[in-house]
Design a protein around this motif. Structure first.
Motif, PDB file in Angstrom:
ATOM      1  N   ALA A 263      53.077  64.838  38.657  1.00  0.00           N
ATOM      2  CA  ALA A 263      52.839  63.802  39.646  1.00  0.00           C
ATOM      3  C   ALA A 263      51.519  64.118  40.529  1.00  0.00           C
ATOM      4  O   ALA A 263      50.905  63.258  40.787  1.00  0.00           O
ATOM      5  CB  ALA A 263      53.956  63.259  40.145  1.00  0.00           C
ATOM      6  N   MET A 264      51.673  65.346  41.144  1.00  0.00           N
ATOM      7  CA  MET A 264      50.618  65.759  42.104  1.00  0.00           C
ATOM      8  C   MET A 264      49.416  65.850  41.437  1.00  0.00           C
ATOM      9  O   MET A 264      48.288  65.603  42.071  1.00  0.00           O
ATOM     10  CB  MET A 264      50.917  67.059  42.579  1.00  0.00           C
ATOM     11  CG  MET A 264      52.237  66.914  43.791  1.00  0.00           C
ATOM     12  SD  MET A 264      51.879  65.796  44.983  1.00  0.00           S
ATOM     13  CE  MET A 264      53.078  64.595  44.808  1.00  0.00           C
ATOM     14  N   GLU A 265      49.455  66.413  40.319  1.00  0.00           N
ATOM     15  CA  GLU A 265      48.223  66.601  39.414  1.00  0.00           C
ATOM     16  C   GLU A 265      47.188  65.423  39.208  1.00  0.00           C
ATOM     17  O   GLU A 265      46.226  65.190  39.250  1.00  0.00           O
ATOM     18  CB  GLU A 265      48.377  67.034  38.137  1.00  0.00           C
ATOM     19  CG  GLU A 265      48.686  68.645  38.052  1.00  0.00           C
ATOM     20  CD  GLU A 265      49.244  69.229  36.603  1.00  0.00           C
ATOM     21  OE1 GLU A 265      49.451  68.217  35.772  1.00  0.00           O
ATOM     22  OE2 GLU A 265      49.428  70.328  36.814  1.00  0.00           O
ATOM     23  N   LYS A 266      48.079  64.262  39.242  1.00  0.00           N
ATOM     24  CA  LYS A 266      47.655  62.746  38.997  1.00  0.00           C
ATOM     25  C   LYS A 266      47.107  62.262  40.271  1.00  0.00           C
ATOM     26  O   LYS A 266      46.136  61.272  40.442  1.00  0.00           O
ATOM     27  CB  LYS A 266      48.351  61.989  38.333  1.00  0.00           C
ATOM     28  CG  LYS A 266      48.620  62.332  36.937  1.00  0.00           C
ATOM     29  CD  LYS A 266      49.796  61.143  36.358  1.00  0.00           C
ATOM     30  CE  LYS A 266      50.184  61.657  34.892  1.00  0.00           C
ATOM     31  NZ  LYS A 266      51.146  60.802  34.261  1.00  0.00           N
ATOM     32  N   LYS A 267      47.864  62.737  41.473  1.00  0.00           N
ATOM     33  CA  LYS A 267      47.740  61.898  42.824  1.00  0.00           C
ATOM     34  C   LYS A 267      46.768  62.800  43.788  1.00  0.00           C
ATOM     35  O   LYS A 267      45.905  61.886  44.465  1.00  0.00           O
ATOM     36  CB  LYS A 267      49.039  61.960  43.536  1.00  0.00           C
ATOM     37  CG  LYS A 267      49.922  61.202  42.737  1.00  0.00           C
ATOM     38  CD  LYS A 267      51.544  61.486  43.555  1.00  0.00           C
ATOM     39  CE  LYS A 267      52.619  60.668  42.715  1.00  0.00           C
ATOM     40  NZ  LYS A 267      52.622  59.189  42.910  1.00  0.00           N
ATOM     41  N   LEU A 268      46.687  63.847  43.393  1.00  0.00           N
ATOM     42  CA  LEU A 268      45.582  64.649  44.483  1.00  0.00           C
ATOM     43  C   LEU A 268      44.327  64.726  43.916  1.00  0.00           C
ATOM     44  O   LEU A 268      44.022  65.260  42.869  1.00  0.00           O
ATOM     45  CB  LEU A 268      46.273  66.002  44.716  1.00  0.00           C
ATOM     46  CG  LEU A 268      47.553  66.273  45.582  1.00  0.00           C
ATOM     47  CD1 LEU A 268      47.929  67.565  45.252  1.00  0.00           C
ATOM     48  CD2 LEU A 268      47.434  66.100  46.877  1.00  0.00           C
ATOM     49  N   ILE A 269      43.398  64.336  44.684  1.00  0.00           N
ATOM     50  CA  ILE A 269      42.051  64.165  44.337  1.00  0.00           C
ATOM     51  C   ILE A 269      41.123  64.439  45.399  1.00  0.00           C
ATOM     52  O   ILE A 269      41.135  63.886  46.601  1.00  0.00           O
ATOM     53  CB  ILE A 269      41.673  62.976  43.677  1.00  0.00           C
ATOM     54  CG1 ILE A 269      40.044  63.041  43.114  1.00  0.00           C
ATOM     55  CG2 ILE A 269      41.898  61.784  44.470  1.00  0.00           C
ATOM     56  CD1 ILE A 269      39.938  61.957  42.233  1.00  0.00           C
ATOM     57  N   ASN A 270      40.007  65.200  45.164  1.00  0.00           N
ATOM     58  CA  ASN A 270      39.008  65.426  46.158  1.00  0.00           C
ATOM     59  C   ASN A 270      37.767  64.618  46.117  1.00  0.00           C
ATOM     60  O   ASN A 270      37.160  64.554  45.232  1.00  0.00           O
ATOM     61  CB  ASN A 270      38.487  66.841  46.093  1.00  0.00           C
ATOM     62  CG  ASN A 270      37.177  67.349  46.946  1.00  0.00           C
ATOM     63  OD1 ASN A 270      36.973  66.706  47.819  1.00  0.00           O
ATOM     64  ND2 ASN A 270      36.557  68.264  46.566  1.00  0.00           N
ATOM     65  N   LEU A 271      37.652  63.785  47.111  1.00  0.00           N
ATOM     66  CA  LEU A 271      36.682  62.770  47.188  1.00  0.00           C
ATOM     67  C   LEU A 271      36.006  62.796  48.339  1.00  0.00           C
ATOM     68  O   LEU A 271      35.431  61.793  49.003  1.00  0.00           O
ATOM     69  CB  LEU A 271      37.481  61.383  46.901  1.00  0.00           C
ATOM     70  CG  LEU A 271      37.877  61.061  45.607  1.00  0.00           C
ATOM     71  CD1 LEU A 271      38.565  59.508  45.527  1.00  0.00           C
ATOM     72  CD2 LEU A 271      36.710  61.093  44.507  1.00  0.00           C
ATOM     73  N   GLY A 272      36.076  63.897  49.187  1.00  0.00           N
ATOM     74  CA  GLY A 272      35.345  63.945  50.608  1.00  0.00           C
ATOM     75  C   GLY A 272      36.429  63.300  51.615  1.00  0.00           C
ATOM     76  O   GLY A 272      37.480  63.101  51.473  1.00  0.00           O
ATOM     77  N   SER A 273      35.522  63.370  52.806  1.00  0.00           N
ATOM     78  CA  SER A 273      36.159  62.828  53.967  1.00  0.00           C
ATOM     79  C   SER A 273      35.633  61.940  54.810  1.00  0.00           C
ATOM     80  O   SER A 273      34.505  61.787  55.190  1.00  0.00           O
ATOM     81  CB  SER A 273      36.319  64.277  55.070  1.00  0.00           C
ATOM     82  OG  SER A 273      36.669  63.778  56.314  1.00  0.00           O
ATOM     83  N   PRO A 274      36.174  60.544  55.113  1.00  0.00           N
ATOM     84  CA  PRO A 274      35.647  59.472  55.805  1.00  0.00           C
ATOM     85  C   PRO A 274      35.245  60.026  57.366  1.00  0.00           C
ATOM     86  O   PRO A 274      34.357  59.493  57.941  1.00  0.00           O
ATOM     87  CB  PRO A 274      36.590  58.517  55.673  1.00  0.00           C
ATOM     88  CG  PRO A 274      37.384  58.608  54.434  1.00  0.00           C
ATOM     89  CD  PRO A 274      37.425  60.154  54.432  1.00  0.00           C
ATOM     90  N   GLU A 275      35.884  60.765  57.620  1.00  0.00           N
ATOM     91  CA  GLU A 275      35.779  61.391  59.072  1.00  0.00           C
ATOM     92  C   GLU A 275      34.585  62.115  59.435  1.00  0.00           C
ATOM     93  O   GLU A 275      34.039  61.963  60.377  1.00  0.00           O
ATOM     94  CB  GLU A 275      37.297  62.334  59.267  1.00  0.00           C
ATOM     95  CG  GLU A 275      38.381  61.507  59.641  1.00  0.00           C
ATOM     96  CD  GLU A 275      39.545  62.587  59.816  1.00  0.00           C
ATOM     97  OE1 GLU A 275      40.128  62.582  60.920  1.00  0.00           O
ATOM     98  OE2 GLU A 275      39.762  63.554  58.986  1.00  0.00           O
ATOM     99  N   VAL A 276      34.162  62.934  58.223  1.00  0.00           N
ATOM    100  CA  VAL A 276      33.059  63.394  58.220  1.00  0.00           C
ATOM    101  C   VAL A 276      31.918  62.330  58.426  1.00  0.00           C
ATOM    102  O   VAL A 276      30.830  62.520  59.076  1.00  0.00           O
ATOM    103  CB  VAL A 276      32.965  64.348  57.014  1.00  0.00           C
ATOM    104  CG1 VAL A 276      31.186  64.805  56.845  1.00  0.00           C
ATOM    105  CG2 VAL A 276      33.638  65.474  57.371  1.00  0.00           C
ATOM    106  N   ASP A 277      31.947  61.226  57.341  1.00  0.00           N
ATOM    107  CA  ASP A 277      31.177  60.146  57.303  1.00  0.00           C
ATOM    108  C   ASP A 277      30.880  59.731  58.737  1.00  0.00           C
ATOM    109  O   ASP A 277      29.743  59.460  59.128  1.00  0.00           O
ATOM    110  CB  ASP A 277      31.664  59.140  56.546  1.00  0.00           C
ATOM    111  CG  ASP A 277      31.617  59.359  55.218  1.00  0.00           C
ATOM    112  OD1 ASP A 277      31.124  60.379  54.751  1.00  0.00           O
ATOM    113  OD2 ASP A 277      32.624  58.608  54.455  1.00  0.00           O
ATOM    114  N   LYS A 278      31.768  59.477  59.521  1.00  0.00           N
ATOM    115  CA  LYS A 278      31.922  59.058  60.918  1.00  0.00           C
ATOM    116  C   LYS A 278      31.068  59.951  61.785  1.00  0.00           C
ATOM    117  O   LYS A 278      30.202  59.550  62.663  1.00  0.00           O
ATOM    118  CB  LYS A 278      33.126  58.619  61.577  1.00  0.00           C
ATOM    119  CG  LYS A 278      33.197  58.006  62.951  1.00  0.00           C
ATOM    120  CD  LYS A 278      32.649  56.825  63.120  1.00  0.00           C
ATOM    121  CE  LYS A 278      33.041  56.201  64.465  1.00  0.00           C
ATOM    122  NZ  LYS A 278      32.377  54.734  64.261  1.00  0.00           N
ATOM    123  N   VAL A 279      31.304  61.152  61.742  1.00  0.00           N
ATOM    124  CA  VAL A 279      30.615  62.136  62.536  1.00  0.00           C
ATOM    125  C   VAL A 279      29.097  62.244  62.231  1.00  0.00           C
ATOM    126  O   VAL A 279      28.349  62.142  63.248  1.00  0.00           O
ATOM    127  CB  VAL A 279      31.311  63.630  62.246  1.00  0.00           C
ATOM    128  CG1 VAL A 279      30.218  64.656  63.170  1.00  0.00           C
ATOM    129  CG2 VAL A 279      32.575  63.689  62.931  1.00  0.00           C
TER     130      VAL A 279
END
Length: 494
Positions: A263-279
């Motif tokens: 289940a975790m293999e399907k759910k966990l995904i690296n797409l970056g950080s919106p918090e970094v976008d904000k900074v």
């Protein structure tokens, strides 16, 4: 048009085609023919009624041709025309995307995704700040809170008590609170537990409100990680280590490890950080200096953002290091000035988990507020302090420490238990290191050394510019693509 409407239209087209085929097979049966005619008429009426939702002149022309071919019982022509009609219907789908933050100070974890969805013609984006409760030391709710009025003015929010989630049934819901009924300090209303939200949307997406620190952050189970369709992580290290923690998750859930890991293999995904976008987006225009900082946060001094975290207080079980740090600014107020930002939940957490430290914290806070060597940053957003400070001092496990690195300015990582120490490196060595890397730590360097170096090197105050891909756009595009693929797998149509 909403996806529900598009599904209805596509079903009507298929019903009409099936009716024509049945008409051929039962051509001599007047009773069945009449039934088929009625079915065709009813479905055609729906196609005409909803035609405005497609907003495409070509669709209206095709609809006329489709009606003509149906009236002539020309199945081949009707089938050919229907293919193009279906394409136009699918291209007109508007996905309902709902963002359900709970704390305004954590909105940056979702904001760039919302911005991307809000600009996307395929989306109708709503922001619904959800209600939560503050808990006492016995985990009982003592205060009901909704922070809708604390969100930025440019974010058009909706009252959660007026939003009809169950009937609206959005295509995607984004959340940043993963704890459901397990948080010890605050807890969202049970209506918004992840397993309840999952009942009323196609895709539930959990985006952490903290920035993962590679090699430092620990993988710990949070129930939304399992119940959500996706958990967006900001690095491959985060995905890998959360995956490796599957046995721990399985134990908590009472399930087999292999089931949870899959289940975790399907759910966990690296797409970056919106918090970094904000900074990366911070400027004088979107984070103007707070009025009570004017005349205090000035260029002639080194303005230090001092972040006091829950982790460091739990580790040290004392405020000795905090007192030492604030005392440094008190004694060096001519060249250094502190913007002190204790964790927003510090008081509630002490009340709930370390009540013996409350008096000490209150005394420390009162002394600081009456002093003139710093300002208390109680803003819901941490970005004012991040933009207007010249350097950062805080514990390495804090996501704010990690995020500040993206300003390109100097970060000094605090060792909470280390007081009155002698630095390992001299100022010349430290300056050489800072030109290569903007991150240093104790005991290699001291706060006094770093402040002195920055005071003599103004270029270090500006930081290095970073140019990175926008994660919010990436996440929005990914989730819409996943919705599209799901619809196609659910029967070759939307």
């Amino acid at each position: 048009m909403r996806k529900k409407t598009s599904e209805k239209l596509l079903k009507c087209v298929d019903n009409i085609l099936s009716s024509l085929e049945m008409f051929r097979n039962f051509k001599g049966n007047s009773y069945i023919s009449a039934k088929i005619n009625k079915l065709c008429s009813d479905n055609m009426a729906v196609l005409e009624e909803c035609a405005d939702g497609v907003e495409n002149k070509e669709y209206l022309e095709l609809l006329d041709k489709f009606k003509e071919s149906v009236s002539k019982i020309n199945l081949e022509d009707a089938a050919e025309i229907s293919k193009k009609m279906k394409e136009l219907i699918s291209e007109s789908i508007i996905y309902k995307v709902v963002f359900m933050p709970y704390k305004a100070s954590m909105w940056d974890s979702l904001e760039s995704i919302w911005m991307a969805a809000d600009k996307d013609e395929r989306c109708e984006a709503l922001v619904v700040p959800i209600t939560y409760y503050e808990l006492d030391s016995n985990r009982n709710p003592v205060k009901k809170v909704n922070e809708r009025d604390r969100f930025p003015e440019y974010v058009n929010t909706i009252n959660d008590e007026e939003y009809d989630l169950e009937n609206d049934f959005p295509d995607i819901i984004y959340i940043h609170n993963p704890y459901d009924n397990t948080n010890l300090v605050t807890r969202v209303d049970s209506r918004y537990y992840s397993w309840n939200l999952k009942k009323y949307c196609e895709k539930l997406v959990y985006v952490p409100y903290y920035k993962w620190v590679d090699g430092v952050s620990s993988a710990s189970f949070k129930s939304a990680m399992y119940h959500a369709d996706y958990t967006v992580q900001s690095s491959d290290d985060a995905v890998k280590r959360c995956m490796e923690a599957s046995p721990e998750y399985a134990g908590i859930l009472g399930m087999e490890t292999i089931v949870v890991r899959k289940a975790m293999e399907k759910k966990l995904i690296n797409l970056g950080s919106p918090e970094v976008d904000k900074v990366l987006s911070l400027s004088k225009d979107n984070v103007p200096m707070p009025d009570d900082w004017k005349g205090k946060v000035i260029k002639s001094r080194v303005n230090v953002l001092y972040n006091t975290t829950l982790d460091e207080i739990f580790e040290s079980r004392t405020f000795d290091k905090v007192k030492e740090t604030l005392n440094f600014f008190k004694k060096n107020s001519e060249k250094a000035f502190v913007i002190w930002r204790p964790h927003p939940l510090m008081k509630q957490t002490l009340t709930s988990m370390l009540p013996n430290l409350i008096d000490e914290y209150d005394e420390l806070m009162n002394e600081f507020i009456t002093g003139d060597y710093g300002v208390l940053d109680a803003n819901s957003s941490m970005h004012y302090a991040m933009f207007w400070s010249d350097m950062y001092y805080g514990y390495k496990t804090s996501s704010m420490t990690e995020l500040y690195k993206y300003t390109g300015k100097i970060v000094l990582e605090d060792a909470p238990k280390l007081t009155k120490f002698v630095p390992v490196h001299g100022t010349e060595d430290i300056l050489g290191n800072l030109k290569e890397n903007n991150v240093v730590d104790e005991p290699d360097c001291s706060l006094e050394d770093i402040v002195g170096i920055i005071a003599g090197n103004d270029e270090l105050k500006d930081g290095k510019h970073l140019d990175l891909e926008n994660s919010g756009s990436k996440i929005n595009d990914y989730m819409l693509k996943e919705l599209l693929q799901k619809d196609e797998l659910d029967g070759g149509k939307f």
